[in-house]
Design a protein around this motif. Structure first.
Motif, PDB file in Angstrom:
ATOM      1  N   LEU A   1       0.923  -1.141   0.194  1.00 36.63           N
ATOM      2  CA  LEU A   1      -0.147   0.005   0.180  1.00 36.63           C
ATOM      3  C   LEU A   1       0.865   1.155  -0.230  1.00 36.63           C
ATOM      4  N   ARG A   2       1.794   1.346   1.151  1.00 36.18           N
ATOM      5  CA  ARG A   2       2.707   2.688   1.043  1.00 36.18           C
ATOM      6  C   ARG A   2       3.694   2.736   0.234  1.00 36.18           C
ATOM      7  N   TYR A   3       4.203   1.405   0.034  1.00 41.29           N
ATOM      8  CA  TYR A   3       5.487   1.256  -0.898  1.00 41.29           C
ATOM      9  C   TYR A   3       5.153   1.784  -2.361  1.00 41.29           C
ATOM     10  N   TRP A   4       4.003   1.232  -2.869  1.00 40.19           N
ATOM     11  CA  TRP A   4       3.538   1.963  -4.058  1.00 40.19           C
ATOM     12  C   TRP A   4       2.936   3.135  -4.186  1.00 40.19           C
ATOM     13  N   GLY A   5       2.621   3.608  -2.923  1.00 36.63           N
ATOM     14  CA  GLY A   5       1.949   5.014  -2.772  1.00 36.63           C
ATOM     15  C   GLY A   5       0.240   4.568  -2.412  1.00 36.63           C
ATOM     16  N   VAL A   6      -0.190   5.203  -1.525  1.00 38.92           N
ATOM     17  CA  VAL A   6      -1.632   5.086  -1.296  1.00 38.92           C
ATOM     18  C   VAL A   6      -2.507   5.496  -2.396  1.00 38.92           C
ATOM     19  N   GLU A   7      -1.966   6.712  -3.077  1.00 38.33           N
ATOM     20  CA  GLU A   7      -2.881   7.075  -4.121  1.00 38.33           C
ATOM     21  C   GLU A   7      -3.128   6.098  -5.186  1.00 38.33           C
ATOM     22  N   ARG A   8      -2.309   5.216  -5.543  1.00 37.33           N
ATOM     23  CA  ARG A   8      -2.509   4.063  -6.466  1.00 37.33           C
ATOM     24  C   ARG A   8      -3.688   3.271  -5.909  1.00 37.33           C
ATOM     25  N   PHE A   9      -4.213   3.094  -4.806  1.00 42.31           N
ATOM     26  CA  PHE A   9      -5.179   2.387  -4.527  1.00 42.31           C
ATOM     27  C   PHE A   9      -6.644   3.148  -4.108  1.00 42.31           C
ATOM     28  N   ILE A  10      -6.360   4.440  -3.804  1.00 42.66           N
ATOM     29  CA  ILE A  10      -7.426   5.031  -3.336  1.00 42.66           C
ATOM     30  C   ILE A  10      -7.901   6.303  -4.449  1.00 42.66           C
ATOM     31  N   ARG A  11      -7.182   6.705  -5.491  1.00 42.90           N
ATOM     32  CA  ARG A  11      -7.277   7.443  -6.457  1.00 42.90           C
ATOM     33  C   ARG A  11      -7.688   6.780  -7.799  1.00 42.90           C
ATOM     34  N   PRO A  12      -8.630   7.359  -8.405  1.00 42.27           N
ATOM     35  CA  PRO A  12      -9.035   6.705  -9.809  1.00 42.27           C
ATOM     36  C   PRO A  12      -7.723   6.184 -10.505  1.00 42.27           C
ATOM     37  N   PHE A  13      -7.742   5.149 -11.081  1.00 39.62           N
ATOM     38  CA  PHE A  13      -6.528   4.531 -11.867  1.00 39.62           C
ATOM     39  C   PHE A  13      -6.778   4.721 -13.128  1.00 39.62           C
ATOM     40  N   ILE A  14      -6.141   5.667 -13.852  1.00 40.14           N
ATOM     41  CA  ILE A  14      -6.672   6.090 -15.239  1.00 40.14           C
ATOM     42  C   ILE A  14      -5.356   6.059 -16.083  1.00 40.14           C
ATOM     43  N   LYS A  15      -5.229   5.348 -17.195  1.00 39.95           N
ATOM     44  CA  LYS A  15      -4.220   5.154 -18.303  1.00 39.95           C
ATOM     45  C   LYS A  15      -4.990   5.030 -19.572  1.00 39.95           C
ATOM     46  N   ASP A  16      -4.060   5.107 -20.399  1.00 46.70           N
ATOM     47  CA  ASP A  16      -4.593   4.930 -21.948  1.00 46.70           C
ATOM     48  C   ASP A  16      -5.515   3.807 -22.194  1.00 46.70           C
ATOM     49  N   TRP A  17      -5.126   2.820 -21.911  1.00 41.80           N
ATOM     50  CA  TRP A  17      -5.885   1.521 -21.941  1.00 41.80           C
ATOM     51  C   TRP A  17      -7.120   1.612 -21.302  1.00 41.80           C
ATOM     52  N   VAL A  18      -7.074   2.148 -20.084  1.00 41.12           N
ATOM     53  CA  VAL A  18      -8.475   2.515 -19.190  1.00 41.12           C
ATOM     54  C   VAL A  18      -9.564   3.033 -20.110  1.00 41.12           C
ATOM     55  N   ILE A  19      -9.007   4.231 -20.584  1.00 41.13           N
ATOM     56  CA  ILE A  19     -10.025   5.264 -21.310  1.00 41.13           C
ATOM     57  C   ILE A  19     -10.297   4.523 -22.353  1.00 41.13           C
ATOM     58  N   ASP A  20      -9.541   3.678 -22.973  1.00 38.90           N
ATOM     59  CA  ASP A  20     -10.212   2.898 -24.413  1.00 38.90           C
ATOM     60  C   ASP A  20     -11.070   1.905 -24.063  1.00 38.90           C
ATOM     61  N   GLU A  21     -10.975   1.279 -22.917  1.00 35.86           N
ATOM     62  CA  GLU A  21     -12.007   0.106 -22.450  1.00 35.86           C
ATOM     63  C   GLU A  21     -13.422   0.953 -22.333  1.00 35.86           C
ATOM     64  N   ILE A  22     -13.342   2.203 -21.508  1.00 38.83           N
ATOM     65  CA  ILE A  22     -14.515   2.646 -21.298  1.00 38.83           C
ATOM     66  C   ILE A  22     -15.189   3.477 -22.425  1.00 38.83           C
ATOM     67  N   PHE A  23     -14.278   4.272 -22.851  1.00 32.84           N
ATOM     68  CA  PHE A  23     -14.915   5.338 -23.943  1.00 32.84           C
ATOM     69  C   PHE A  23     -14.816   4.609 -25.522  1.00 32.84           C
ATOM     70  N   GLY A  24     -13.701   3.757 -25.718  1.00 30.21           N
ATOM     71  CA  GLY A  24     -13.119   3.316 -27.024  1.00 30.21           C
ATOM     72  C   GLY A  24     -12.248   4.069 -27.576  1.00 30.21           C
ATOM     73  N   ARG A  25     -11.235   3.426 -28.234  1.00 28.82           N
ATOM     74  CA  ARG A  25      -9.793   4.144 -28.785  1.00 28.82           C
ATOM     75  C   ARG A  25     -10.218   5.386 -29.610  1.00 28.82           C
ATOM     76  N   ASP A  26     -11.381   5.387 -30.424  1.00 32.08           N
ATOM     77  CA  ASP A  26     -11.581   6.813 -31.104  1.00 32.08           C
ATOM     78  C   ASP A  26     -11.734   7.978 -30.405  1.00 32.08           C
ATOM     79  N   GLN A  27     -12.257   7.646 -29.003  1.00 40.37           N
ATOM     80  CA  GLN A  27     -12.846   8.909 -28.380  1.00 40.37           C
ATOM     81  C   GLN A  27     -11.510   9.331 -27.109  1.00 40.37           C
ATOM     82  N   ARG A  28     -10.516   8.394 -27.321  1.00 41.05           N
ATOM     83  CA  ARG A  28      -9.426   8.704 -26.006  1.00 41.05           C
ATOM     84  C   ARG A  28      -8.936  10.098 -26.064  1.00 41.05           C
TER      85      ARG A  28
END
Length: 673
Positions: A349-376
C-alpha cells in the motif's frame, strides 16, 4: 371511539392476511385525483368482506420539498411527524362555497379523478387552493374546538417548527434552509413570526390542515378497528436533508453524508438516496428521544409498522457528499483497516503509494476500454490532465461525481464513463479518519484490479470478502442491539423489518430475539438459490409476493424468461413451456403457496390480488408499477384503475377471496407445523 387495537404474535388468531396499497393509489368516486385518508373506510369494507384483516400502506408524511412531481415519493419526508396535506378530503367542507364556485371545484375534481395515474402537481395545487378557502370559511370554528386545542397542545413540540418551516419554504421558494436567513431554528421563532398578523395566518393555516388530517386519519383507523382490521404503517429509514428535522436538530444527522445501499438486484452501481445519515452517538445522549417521539406518533394511527431497511440500524451504506452513485461509499459504522493491516496481506500500500489504491486509476488503455480508442484523445483533452508515467487525473472541474453530474453539455454516455473512471479505485478512505481504509465494494469488478498480478489479486479478494462477509458482523450486532430495542419498546405496535439486500448472517437471529418480523419475498432469496424456498418461512415473518420497489407478479413474469421457465417447472411443478403471460390461474397458484406458509402475516399488493381475475386486472400492466429504485427520482403515481365502491359491490370477487383464504393455512386456529 374504538377500543385500543393491538395485533400480537401467537394470539387467538395466529395467522393474518391483508393487502398492501399506498394511500395515493386509492381511487373512490369522491376522490380528488388521488387517494385520501377517508378512502381507507371504503377499502376496509372491501378487506373485511374479502376475509382479510390487515391493510398495509406506505409512509404518509408530508413530502413537500421540491414543490413538483419529485415530491411524489413517500420516502422523502420533510417531517417525520406531519401528515401529507394532499391526503385531506375536502368533501365535508364544501357547503360554504358559492354554487358557481362549487361547480368548478367538482368539475376539476372529476377531471383529475378520471386520470389513469396521479397528476401530482395538478392535484397538489388544486388541494392547496381548496385548503386556503376552507381556512377562510372554517378556521375560527375549528380553533375554538376543544379537540383542536388538545391536539395542538400535545403536538406543539413539532407542529410549531413545522409551520415555520412551511412558511419559509413557501416564501423563499425552496426547502433548502441553508439559503434562508433563518438557517437554524431556535426556540421562540414561532412567537417572533406570530407577531406579524399576516404571517400568523399562514402559520395557522398549516396547523389547521394538520389537525384536519389527524382527525380524518384517526376516524378511518377507528373504522378499520371496528371491523377487526389492523393498519400497518411504514417507517422510512431516512429523512430528507431539507426537512424540519434537519433544520431543528441538525446535530442528530450527518448532513455532509448520504445514505444509500450497496449494489443489489435493483442497481449494479448501488443506490444513493441522498438522505443524511444518523449521528447515533449524538442521538444516544438523551436516550434516543427523537426516535421515541417518532414511534409514539406512529402509534396514534398504526397497529403494525414496517421498519424500512432495518439493515440500516446495524450499519448504513454511507456515501460522501460529492458522490452521485454509490460505489464510492462504505458501511458506517464499520471497522476500517489500517495501512499496516492491509500490508500484512502482502499488499504494498504505502510502498507503491496510497494514491495508487484510493485515487482513480486512469491510463490510456483504461480510457480505451470505457470510451473506445477513437474517443481517447477527446476524453483526455476535455476531462483529464497528464501526471506522468502514463497516468492521468481529473481536471478540477470534473474532480468528483457531483461535478460531473452538474457539468453542462455532456452526453449520457460521457457521464456514465466519467463515473466509471471515478469509481475505478481499490480502497475508500474512511469518512471520519482518512488514514483508515475500506475495500471498495466489488473491487474485483474494477479495471484497476485487473492491473495487479495474480498473487495480489488473490489477497485483495480475501481482504474484500473478509471485510464484507464477517469482519463487522459482531460489531454491527452490538449496534443494532443498542438501538432497535429502544425503537421497538417505544410503542405497543407489532414491529416488522424490511431485511432485504446484503444481509449479514446474524441479522435474522437478532430480529428473532427482538421479536421483529422478517420480510420474505419468494423471488428475492437471501442465499445463493435462484428462489426462496417458502417451506422454511419462519412464523415471525411477513410473506409477500411483491413490494412497491419491485414489479407486480404479472410484470415479473415477463422480465426474465429463463428464470420464469425454471420457476414454472421446478417450483410450480408444471411441465412444458411457461405461458408468455401470468394468467389468473398462475397468479392464484403463487398466492396460494404464499398463503400456506408459516408466516404470521401474508400481505400481498392489491395488484396481485386483482390479477387473480381476468375481468379485474389492469389491461395495461405497465401502469401497475409503483417505484423503480434504480432511479433516485421516480414518479410515484400508480392508481387503482377501479373505484373502491365497485370493488365493495363486487360480491363475487369478495366471495372468491374469502373462500380462497379460508382454504389455506390462514384460517387455522393455533400454530401447526
Amino acid at each position: 371511539m374504538a377500543k385500543k387495537f393491538v395485533l400480537k404474535a401467537n394470539g387467538i388468531k395466529p395467522y393474518h392476511t391483508g393487502l398492501a396499497i399506498p394511500i395515493f393509489s386509492l381511487r373512490s368516486k369522491k376522490s380528488f385525483g388521488i387517494g385520501q385518508f377517508s378512502d381507507l373506510k371504503i377499502l376496509a369494507d372491501f378487506v373485511y368482506s374479502s376475509g382479510m384483516d390487515v391493510i398495509q400502506i406506505l409512509p404518509i408524511n408530508d413530502t413537500t420539498i421540491f414543490m413538483d412531481w419529485r415530491d411524489s415519493s413517500p420516502y422523502r419526508a420533510n417531517s417525520v411527524f406531519a401528515l401529507h396535506p394532499i391526503y385531506l378530503d375536502f368533501t365535508d367542507y364544501l357547503d360554504k362555497f358559492k354554487k358557481s364556485e362549487l361547480k368548478k371545484i367538482l368539475d376539476e375534481a372529476k377531471e383529475l379523478n378520471q386520470l389513469p395515474q396521479v397528476d401530482y402537481e395538478r392535484v397538489s395545487n388544486f388541494k392547496w387552493r381548496l385548503a386556503k378557502k376552507v381556512y377562510s370559511n372554517y378556521s375560527k370554528t375549528i380553533f375554538e374546538n376543544l379537540s383542536f386545542k388538545n391536539f395542538y397542545q400535545s403536538r406543539k413540540f413539532w407542529i410549531e417548527p413545522y409551520a415555520c418551516f412551511c412558511y419559509f419554504r413557501d416564501n423563499y421558494h425552496t426547502a433548502d434552509f441553508r439559503l434562508w436567513k433563518q438557517n437554524k431554528y431556535h426556540e421562540g421563532l414561532f412567537e417572533e413570526l406570530s407577531s406579524d398578523p399576516e404571517i400568523f395566518e399562514d402559520l395557522k393555516l398549516h396547523i389547521m390542515i394538520q389537525y384536519l388530517l389527524h382527525k380524518q386519519l384517526k376516524e378511518a383507523v377507528d373504522y378499520c378497528h371496528k371491523l377487526g382490521i389492523a393498519v400497518k404503517g411504514d417507517v422510512s429509514v431516512g429523512i430528507d436533508r431539507k426537512s424540519v428535522d434537519a433544520w431543528t436538530l441538525p446535530e442528530l444527522f450527518k448532513l455532509d453524508k448520504q445514505a444509500g445501499a450497496p449494489p443489489d438486484i435493483f442497481s449494479s452501481s448501488g443506490q444513493n438516496w441522498e438522505y443524511p445519515t444518523y449521528n447515533w452517538k449524538e442521538m444516544s445522549k438523551d436516550g434516543y428521544s427523537w426516535w421515541k417521539a417518532r414511534m409514539r406518533s406512529m402509534a396514534d394511527y398504526f397497529d403494525i409498522y414496517r421498519l424500512d431497511h432495518i439493515l440500516g440500524f446495524f450499519r448504513i451504506w454511507e456515501n460522501p457528499e460529492n458522490s452521485v452513485r454509490a460505489l464510492l461509499g462504505h458501511f458506517s459504522p464499520a471497522l476500517a483497516m489500517t495501512a499496516e493491516e492491509i500490508e500484512s496481506y502482502g499488499i504494498p500500500l504505502r510502498y507503491w503509494g496510497v494514491e495508487r489504491f484510493i485515487r482513480p486509476f486512469i491510463k490510456d488503455w483504461v480510457i480505451d476500454e470505457i470510451f473506445g480508442r477513437d474517443q481517447r484523445d477527446e476524453v483526455i483533452q476535455r476531462f483529464l490532465k497528464y501526471t506522468g508515467f502514463g497516468n492521468y487525473e481529473f481536471k478540477e472541474e470534473f474532480g468528483d461525481e457531483r461535478k460531473v453530474k452538474m457539468a453542462k453539455g455532456l452526453e449520457d454516455y460521457e457521464r456514465e464513463g466519467l463515473y466509471r473512471l471515478h469509481e475505478n479505485v481499490i480502497f475508500i478512505p474512511d469518512h471520519e479518519n482518512p488514514k483508515l481504509y475500506h475495500p471498495r465494494i466489488n473491487l474485483m469488478d474494477t479495471i484497476s484490479y485487473r492491473e495487479f498480478g495474480d498473487a495480489f489479486k488473490q489477497q485483495l479478494e480475501i481482504i474484500h470478502n473478509n471485510y464484507f462477509y464477517g469482519r463487522n458482523y459482531a460489531y454491527w450486532q452490538e449496534k443494532a442491539e443498542e438501538i432497535l430495542p429502544v425503537i421497538k419498546d417505544a410503542s405497543e405496535m407489532l414491529a416488522c423489518g424490511e431485511d432485504l439486500g446484503m444481509v449479514p448472517d446474524n441479522v435474522p437471529s437478532v430480529m428473532w430475539q427482538l421479536k421483529i418480523l422478517r420480510l420474505i419475498i419468494e423471488r428475492m432469496p437471501t442465499d445463493s438459490n435462484f428462489i426462496t424456498d417458502l417451506k422454511w418461512t419462519p412464523y415471525l415473518s411477513v410473506v409477500t409476493t411483491s413490494s412497491h420497489d419491485i414489479t407486480p407478479l404479472s410484470l415479473w413474469w415477463q422480465e426474465d424468461k429463463n428464470l420464469i421457465q425454471r420457476y414454472y417447472n421446478e417450483v410450480m411443478g408444471l411441465e412444458g413451456m411457461a405461458p408468455k403471460e401470468a394468467n389468473p390461474s398462475i397468479i392464484r397458484e403463487i398466492l396460494k403457496r404464499n398463503l400456506n406458509t408459516k408466516a404470521m402475516l401474508a400481505i400481498f399488493p392489491i395488484q396481485d390480488w386483482l390479477d387473480t381475475q381476468d375481468d379485474l386486472r389492469n389491461p395495461n400492466a405497465s401502469l401497475t408499477r409503483i417505484n423503480n429504485p434504480a432511479y433516485s427520482y421516480y414518479y410515484w403515481r400508480y392508481r387503482l384503475h377501479l373505484d373502491l365502491e365497485d370493488l365493495v359491490d363486487n360480491q363475487g370477487f369478495e366471495n372468491f377471496l374469502s373462500d380462497f383464504i379460508k382454504n389455506s393455512k390462514r384460517s387455522t386456529v393455533g400454530l401447526t407445523e
